[in-house]
Design an enzyme around this catalytic site. Structure first.
Site, PDB file in Angstrom:
ATOM      1  N   TYR A 138       0.814  -1.217   0.000  1.00 10.34           N
ATOM      2  CA  TYR A 138       0.000   0.000   0.000  1.00 10.34           C
ATOM      3  C   TYR A 138       0.845   1.264   0.000  1.00 10.34           C
ATOM      4  CZ  TYR A 138      -3.934  -3.064   1.240  1.00 10.34           C
ATOM      5  OH  TYR A 138      -4.891  -4.048   1.242  1.00 10.34           O
ATOM      6  N   LYS A 188       4.696 -15.108   3.597  1.00 11.77           N
ATOM      7  CA  LYS A 188       4.831 -15.918   2.382  1.00 11.77           C
ATOM      8  C   LYS A 188       6.321 -16.055   2.089  1.00 11.77           C
ATOM      9  CE  LYS A 188       2.850 -18.209  -1.004  1.00 11.77           C
ATOM     10  NZ  LYS A 188       2.291 -19.557  -0.719  1.00 11.77           N
ATOM     11  N   ASP A 220      -1.406 -18.734   2.687  1.00 10.41           N
ATOM     12  CA  ASP A 220      -2.396 -19.637   2.114  1.00 10.41           C
ATOM     13  C   ASP A 220      -2.806 -20.707   3.127  1.00 10.41           C
ATOM     14  OD1 ASP A 220       0.231 -20.479   1.882  1.00 10.41           O
ATOM     15  OD2 ASP A 220       0.015 -21.342  -0.116  1.00 10.41           O
ATOM     16  N   ASP A 244      -5.237  -7.329   5.932  1.00  3.60           N
ATOM     17  CA  ASP A 244      -6.474  -6.779   5.379  1.00  3.60           C
ATOM     18  C   ASP A 244      -7.396  -7.913   4.929  1.00  3.60           C
ATOM     19  OD1 ASP A 244      -8.332  -5.018   4.392  1.00  3.60           O
ATOM     20  OD2 ASP A 244      -7.041  -4.135   2.866  1.00  3.60           O
ATOM     21  N   ASP A 248     -10.940  -9.762   7.147  1.00  3.23           N
ATOM     22  CA  ASP A 248     -12.270  -9.809   6.547  1.00  3.23           C
ATOM     23  C   ASP A 248     -12.800 -11.239   6.516  1.00  3.23           C
ATOM     24  OD1 ASP A 248     -12.111  -7.090   6.160  1.00  3.23           O
ATOM     25  OD2 ASP A 248     -12.788  -7.138   4.085  1.00  3.23           O
TER      26      ASP A 248
END
Length: 355
Positions: A138, A188, A220, A244, A248
């Protein structure tokens, strides 16, 4: 105690208005709250041509805490990216160095039937997702659009330095110490150099916290475990993008994203408190939005920034009491319950505080 109230866009003003009612009720004659409102997001663009007007940033910087609603909407897709409403929140987090985003995912027993997962999977879910907030894709540079060999190319850079990783890791370990002493770092590292460094630094910081059990998961695998065995998690610490997405997903463990509050903190006590949900322009102005995530965020505001844990507890108990009485907004409604709108739910919480 001064609170900057930034309702923002979409359903932001509706849910924030209920939080303001609750804060005033819990403060009552016990302590003084000065709440001042300012525009952000599309409201900021409309008022001053900027998603984060200078006056709004000045107010936020001079406050003890910030109560935020939502920012963003259809105009986030317009070509002039400097005026994207959602940019206002990103700029505010960066300007105030609010690097640690606390996102609790707790299933209220009264809402076990509202989750899309089996009751035996989600019963007792109580985790804290700690998302690093001022780095990663971001904010990394270079970024933008360019043309290469006649083709349009979009570029974003995943970037963290060791100090940024170490400071969020320390917050993660300290948070785990106050809970069940289990910290899962999500990365990751098998593919991304940035995340290889993340794992190295988190491991190094972990040596100073031998009383906290540290585990690592690739994002994952963490996504799968979040759905398969959510009770196995206590505190999750992860980067901006992964946090993020995972938070959710965790929202559905609790029945609705309309139930998830959050706190964004820096090195001091100034924090920004907001519901995890977005601006939901499709239901804005219809008295349909669930204000409980915003109201629970105001409880976090009292606890984290204003040093009022007892008042925070009162709000959380009032929310639970309202749910126990069967009050439900559309997102958590089940047959046999009492379906209410945004305002009625807020008023019900205020009434519960007074008993």
């Amino acid at each position: 105690m001064k609170i900057a109230v930034l309702p923002g866009d979409g359903i932001g003003p509706e849910v924030t208005a209920q939080s303001v009612k609750v804060l005033r009720a819990v403060a009552s004659n016990r302590f003084d709250l000065a709440m001042e409102e300012a525009p952000i997001g599309q409201a900021g663009v409309d008022a001053a041509g900027d998603p984060l007007p200078a006056a709004t940033l000045k107010l936020a910087s001079a406050s003890d805490a910030i109560l935020f609603g939502a920012a963003g909407g259809l105009t986030d897709q317009l070509p002039d990216r400097s005026k994207r409403p959602g940019l206002g929140l990103l700029k505010l987090r960066k300007a105030l160095q609010l690097f640690a985003n606390f996102r609790p995912a707790v299933l209220f027993p009264e809402l076990i039937g509202a989750s899309t997962l089996k009751p035996e999977v989600v019963e007792g879910v109580d985790m804290m997702i700690l998302r690093e907030l001022t780095g990663d894709l971001y904010f990394g540079e270079p970024r933008g659009f360019r043309t290469e060999n006649g083709k349009r190319v979009g570029i974003n850079t995943m970037r963290y330095d060791e100090d940024e990783i170490a400071r969020i890791a320390r917050v993660g370990f300290e948070t785990a110490r106050k809970r069940r002493r289990k910290l899962c770092s999500v990365d990751k590292a098998n593919v991304l150099e940035t995340m290889h460094l993340w794992r190295e630094v988190v491991t190094e910081v972990g040596r100073n916290y031998p009383d906290v059990e540290l585990t690592h998961l690739y994002v994952d695998a963490a996504s799968m475990m979040l759905i398969r065995a959510p009770r196995s998690f206590d505190v999750i610490v992860t980067g901006n993008v992964f946090g993020d997405i995972l938070s959710d997903a965790a929202a559905m463990l609790t029945g609705s994203i309309g139930m998830l509050p959050s706190a964004s903190m820096g090195a001091g006590t100034l924090g920004l408190f907001e519901p995890v949900h977005g601006s939901a322009p499709d239901i804005a102005g219809k008295n349909l939005a669930n204000p409980l995530a915003s109201i629970l965020s105001s409880a976090m505001l009292l606890r984290y920034s204003l040093g009022k844990p007892e008042e925070a507890d009162r709000i959380e108990k009032a929310v639970r009491a309202v749910l126990a009485r069967g009050y439900r907004t559309a997102d958590i409604f089940q047959p046999g319950m009492r379906k209410v709108g945004t305002e009625e739910m807020g008023e019900a919480v205020v009434a519960a505080l007074e008993h």
